[in-house]
Design an enzyme around this catalytic site. Structure first.
Site, PDB file in Angstrom:
ATOM      1  N   HIS A 168      45.651 -43.990  11.801  1.00  0.00           N
ATOM      2  CA  HIS A 168      45.873 -44.628  13.108  1.00  0.00           C
ATOM      3  C   HIS A 168      45.766 -43.648  14.261  1.00  0.00           C
ATOM      4  CE1 HIS A 168      50.013 -43.158  12.486  1.00  0.00           C
ATOM      5  NE2 HIS A 168      50.079 -43.149  13.796  1.00  0.00           N
ATOM      6  N   ASP A 194      51.593 -35.731   4.664  1.00  0.00           N
ATOM      7  CA  ASP A 194      51.898 -36.842   5.562  1.00  0.00           C
ATOM      8  C   ASP A 194      51.208 -36.685   6.917  1.00  0.00           C
ATOM      9  OD1 ASP A 194      53.248 -39.269   5.994  1.00  0.00           O
ATOM     10  OD2 ASP A 194      54.814 -38.268   7.150  1.00  0.00           O
ATOM     11  N   HIS A 244      46.189 -36.592  10.050  1.00  0.00           N
ATOM     12  CA  HIS A 244      46.226 -36.588  11.513  1.00  0.00           C
ATOM     13  C   HIS A 244      45.747 -35.254  12.089  1.00  0.00           C
ATOM     14  CE1 HIS A 244      48.372 -40.186  10.907  1.00  0.00           C
ATOM     15  NE2 HIS A 244      49.604 -39.736  10.966  1.00  0.00           N
TER      16      HIS A 244
END
Lengths: 516, 385
Positions: A204, A261, A266
């Protein structure tokens, strides 16, 4: 008057669409959410779909089918969705919200039961017939990662992956694998049942406005490209800091750690967008090709070098925002002897023409003093001898900072004369706040990405080879950490910027982490 | 995001509003003096106690009003627009009671507070009051006040069609001209006057306001299986709330002209009850077009519905009807001889700041508008020969 393109041919372009200056709406479709009663669906997916519906971004013929193990009917699920929208959605008017809810359905089923998927197929046909929707389906896997494989297999075995006269696409949430082998295996299962053009691996972060703005910033402004290389850039620092601790995710997080994570996805995406070469087009594979090249160019950190080039830590109890917070090992669902890192930093190099020799310092952590994500490009120091005696403080190089969150924007640090009769210089910051120049609220990342997936635009999604290359880089690091256990794990107090040990990475190059 | 509009006091030499620098007023339109006043206001803004102020401009916007009574409405629009398009605004406000040598200028900064940000974001507003006759000479001042490097827009916010010395002079100094055909009287036919101008260089806020209607209609025919039904349309009804004098609204004509242009319909004449007769390109199939007044007095000059009726027994019936509150619309579609499937779609009227923002973001030529205007002219002529 002549007709622009009106013919009997249903494949001719829609003449009413031409020149609208807005994004086309997707094909009529049904979105199936696996894990529809979960947290992500309530907080992000359903509000995003409602916002798209309220903005007329969705086609008239559209439906959402929630799939979950809990036993409930359509109306009960609609009540759940209504509550989720009240809590997490935009304040849309009741008519459009009720209009959206009337398009929402629920199907009970297990994720590993082929018979339940047969029932799902029948339900999809029924809804499609009722609402006059073409057989296009977007499957969203909002489930724990261990369910990805069975869902993909069941979709394949029941033929839901290849509807007649329509399309099927699948959105797969992160984490996509937990190391190179598992990612490779999952990619193989996916490839067995779906073509790569049907697969949308979501991160995202790529849906965030300012992440996309990196591309605009770099490629729409000619002034930056000449200095965007090893001749002018001294180092690059990418930080993803969160002030949150576990917040009920202790069990999930402890199996992952901050490297899996945040860093592997990201943070690596930010690195790619910062370092990549200009793509031939801002679409589909062109952007992803360039990102993959960056990951492939990363100098591997071999097992015997991991300790020198990385740092990891766990937060201990401390004070944050005026409150005492527990240490990681005291968090709920976290084993008392856990060796999972809550902070990770790495010094990496990109072995290509543009970036050779430029250190990229990456860091991500939990329980940092505040939430911030930024990319800082520090430029080589100008000779300061002219102002050696008058600058008044330690010289810091020019820097360009791209703030991703929370205050999306850009800032440039440079020197200026302090007003007065003396020649004194001082660093000043000129900033551009995204929200100030374009004050409209950017759409939520999930809105953008869901719409892209419905439109079949994969530019902002991760491709199979990209995922595997990312794991190829991180897996040796993760394995070395796991082998070392507690050795090399450095504590840091909650509310600080990580363990002192991380300074070792920048010290090697006589640099400093940015003070945030 | 809510704009904190701080309307300047209309009297006095200077003023303060909401703790932020206020208004400087003087009796000329000297560009240098105006720039000095702007600098002074920013210096005041940066003074102690106002450090949380950020100056922002992404464009120049010249606005021409009918008269000064429209000023507050424009301030409100610009205040909202500043959130997404902070601009230096230079507003020309004719005042009939001023003599030709009596020019007054007000300079102020306007601030918005953005949630999530610690600063006010402030933009500059320069209002020049002069007699109508003195206005054309101010075009030079407006040009001198444009900020370097930023794109220049003219918003012709008048009820008279674009034209005349002031318009021509200003239009020559800007990159883009925006009009609002909704503000123009339907008589004389305004589309002819627009068409006489270099219509492709004009932006029309009324055209922007049609976007949601165009979009929903396009969505209906996006699926390949519904596209052939475009050829089955036989009757179009456009409902609208007439203006205060009962006049038909230009937007209705513009929407009809868009459909005609897109589907290749040709005007053949006028039927009964103000219906227009058109023919489809293939086989000369007749199509009727009706403009029906709707009764919603609180929403004058708005469209309320469009209904596409197919050939009897074939095709797709489509209706988009705005709800009474005008915030949503009911979209219904289906075969003409079967129950229609309906859904609610967002259809809030596009307000001036939204329509302006949309046009400010588009720097190209709108070729479709370019082609639609001559057809709108034809339709309007047929309705009011």
């Amino acid at each position: 008057m002549t007709s622009p393109s009106l013919t009997d041919d249903s494949n001719s372009p829609n003449p009413l669409r031409e020149g609208l200056r807005i994004r086309p709406v997707p094909d009529p479709a049904i979105v199936v959410i696996f894990g529809a009663t979960g947290d992500l669906a309530a907080r992000k997916l359903l509000p995003a779909l409602q916002a798209l519906a309220a903005g007329n971004f969705l086609p008239p013929a559209f439906a959402v089918l929630g799939y979950g193990r809990r036993d409930k009917d359509d109306n009960a699920f609609r009540d759940d969705v209504r509550k989720a929208l009240e809590e997490h959605g935009q304040n849309g008017d009741s008519a459009t919200t009720e209009g959206f809810l009337s398009q929402v359905y629920y199907q009970r089923g297990n994720l590993d039961n082929a018979a339940d998927f047969e029932a799902l197929g029948k339900r999809l046909k029924k809804i499609a017939a009722e609402r006059n929707i073409a057989p296009n389906v977007l499957f969203y896997l909002s489930t724990p990662p261990e369910h990805f494989e069975p869902v993909i297999r069941n979709l394949g075995h029941t033929g839901l992956n290849q509807p007649e006269n329509g399309w099927a696409r699948v959105v797969i949430e992160k984490p996509f694998g937990r190391d190179l082998d598992s990612a490779h295996e999952l990619n193989a299962v996916v490839a067995e049942h779906f073509g790569e053009e049907q697969v949308f691996r979501i991160d995202h972060y790529l849906g965030k406005e300012n992440v996309q703005n990196i591309l605009v910033f770099r490629y729409a402004n000619a002034i930056f490209e000449p200095i965007w290389n090893r001749r002018y850039v001294d180092n690059v620092q990418i930080t993803v800091a969160e002030s949150l601790g576990m917040e009920g995710r202790g069990d999930f997080f402890d199996k992952a750690g901050v490297a899996r994570d945040i860093m592997q996805n990201h943070l690596l995406q930010l690195l790619c967008l910062t370092a990549m070469e200009p793509p031939v087009a801002l679409a589909g594979d062109a952007v992803r090709d360039e990102k993959v090249k960056v990951v492939r160019s990363l100098c591997r950190i071999e097992a015997d070098d991991v300790a020198a080039q990385t740092s990891r830590g766990q937060y201990t109890s401390g004070d944050l925002n005026g409150k005492s917070v527990p240490g990681y090992l005291q968090e709920e669902e976290v084993p008392a002897d856990s060796t999972t890192e809550t902070y990770a930093a790495a010094r990496v190099f990109i072995d290509n023409w543009r970036w050779s020799g430029v250190p990229f310092y990456l860091r991500a952590g939990k329980r940092m003093p505040h939430k911030i994500t930024e990319i800082a490009i520090e430029f080589r120091q100008a000779p300061m001898h002219l102002f050696e005696e008058t600058r008044g403080e330690e010289a810091r190089p020019n820097a360009l900072i791209m703030n991703i969150q929370p205050d999306e924007g850009m800032a440039v640090r440079f020197y200026s004369k302090v007003p007065g009769t003396q020649m004194r210089v001082r660093p000043v910051v000129m900033d551009f706040r995204y929200g100030s120049s374009f004050g409209v609220e950017p759409p939520d990342a999930y809105e953008r990405l869901l719409l892209d997936a419905l439109l079949g635009d994969s530019t902002l999604f991760t491709r199979a080879d990209e995922v595997e290359e990312a794991w190829r880089f991180f897996t040796p690091i993760l394995e070395a950490w796991e082998a070392a256990g507690k050795d090399g794990m450095h504590n840091y107090e909650a509310g600080t910027w990580g363990p002192d040990d991380a300074q070792r990475l920048t010290d090697q190059d006589d640099k400093q982490w940015r003070r945030l | 995001m809510e704009a904190t509009v701080t309307p300047p006091p209309r009297t006095g030499e200077s003023g303060e509003a909401a703790g932020l620098p206020g208004l400087l007023t003087f009796n000329n339109a000297d560009a240098d003096r105006i720039e000095a006043a702007v600098r002074r206001l920013w210096t005041d803004a940066a003074a102690e106690g106002n450090t949380g102020v950020l100056r922002a401009s992404v464009l120049n916007l010249a606005v021409v009003l009918d008269d000064a009574t429209q000023l507050q409405e424009v301030f409100q629009t610009l205040g909202e627009l500043a959130n997404s398009h902070p601009a230096r605004a230079i507003i020309l406000a004719p005042e009939a009671n001023l003599t030709d040598d009596n020019i007054r200028t007000e300079v102020s900064i306007q601030c918005s507070f953005l949630p999530g940000y610690s600063r006010h974001v402030c933009t500059e507003r320069i209002v020049i009051f002069a007699s109508p006759a003195a206005m054309p000479a101010l075009a030079q001042t407006v040009e001198a006040l444009f900020m370097d490097e930023l794109r220049r827009f003219l918003w012709w916010r008048r009820s008279t069609p674009p034209g005349g010395p002031l318009f021509e002079r200003l239009a020559a100094k800007v990159d883009h001209v925006m009009i609002d055909s909704r503000r123009l009287s339907p008589r004389p036919n305004p589309f002819g006057l627009i068409a006489d101008h270099d219509k492709c260089s004009l932006r029309d806020l009324s055209w922007s306001r049609l976007t949601p209607w165009r979009d929903i209609l396009a969505q209906v025919f996006d699926p390949p299986q519904t596209r052939p039904f475009l050829q089955q349309i036989r009757h179009v009804e456009i409902r609208h709330v007439p203006g205060p004098q009962g006049q038909r609204i230009n937007a209705a004509v513009l929407l009809a002209a868009w459909l005609a242009e897109r589907l290749g319909w040709s005007l053949t004449g006028r039927g009964v009850d103000s219906e227009l007769l058109l023919t489809a390109p293939e086989g000369g199939t007749p199509i009727t077009l009706a403009f029906t007044p709707d009764s919603r007095p609180s929403h004058p000059l708005h469209l309320t519905a469009i209904i596409l009726t197919p050939n009897e027994g074939a095709g797709l019936h489509v209706s988009i009807e705005r709800a009474e509150d005008m915030q949503t619309a009911q979209l219904c579609m289906g075969p003409g001889d079967a129950p229609l499937a309906c859904k609610v779609v967002g259809m809030a009227p596009m307000r001036d700041p939204q329509a302006l923002a949309r046009e400010l973001d588009f720097w190209g030529r709108d070729e479709i508008y370019c082609r639609v205007i001559p057809i709108a002219h034809q339709l309007a002529e047929a309705l009011d020969p």
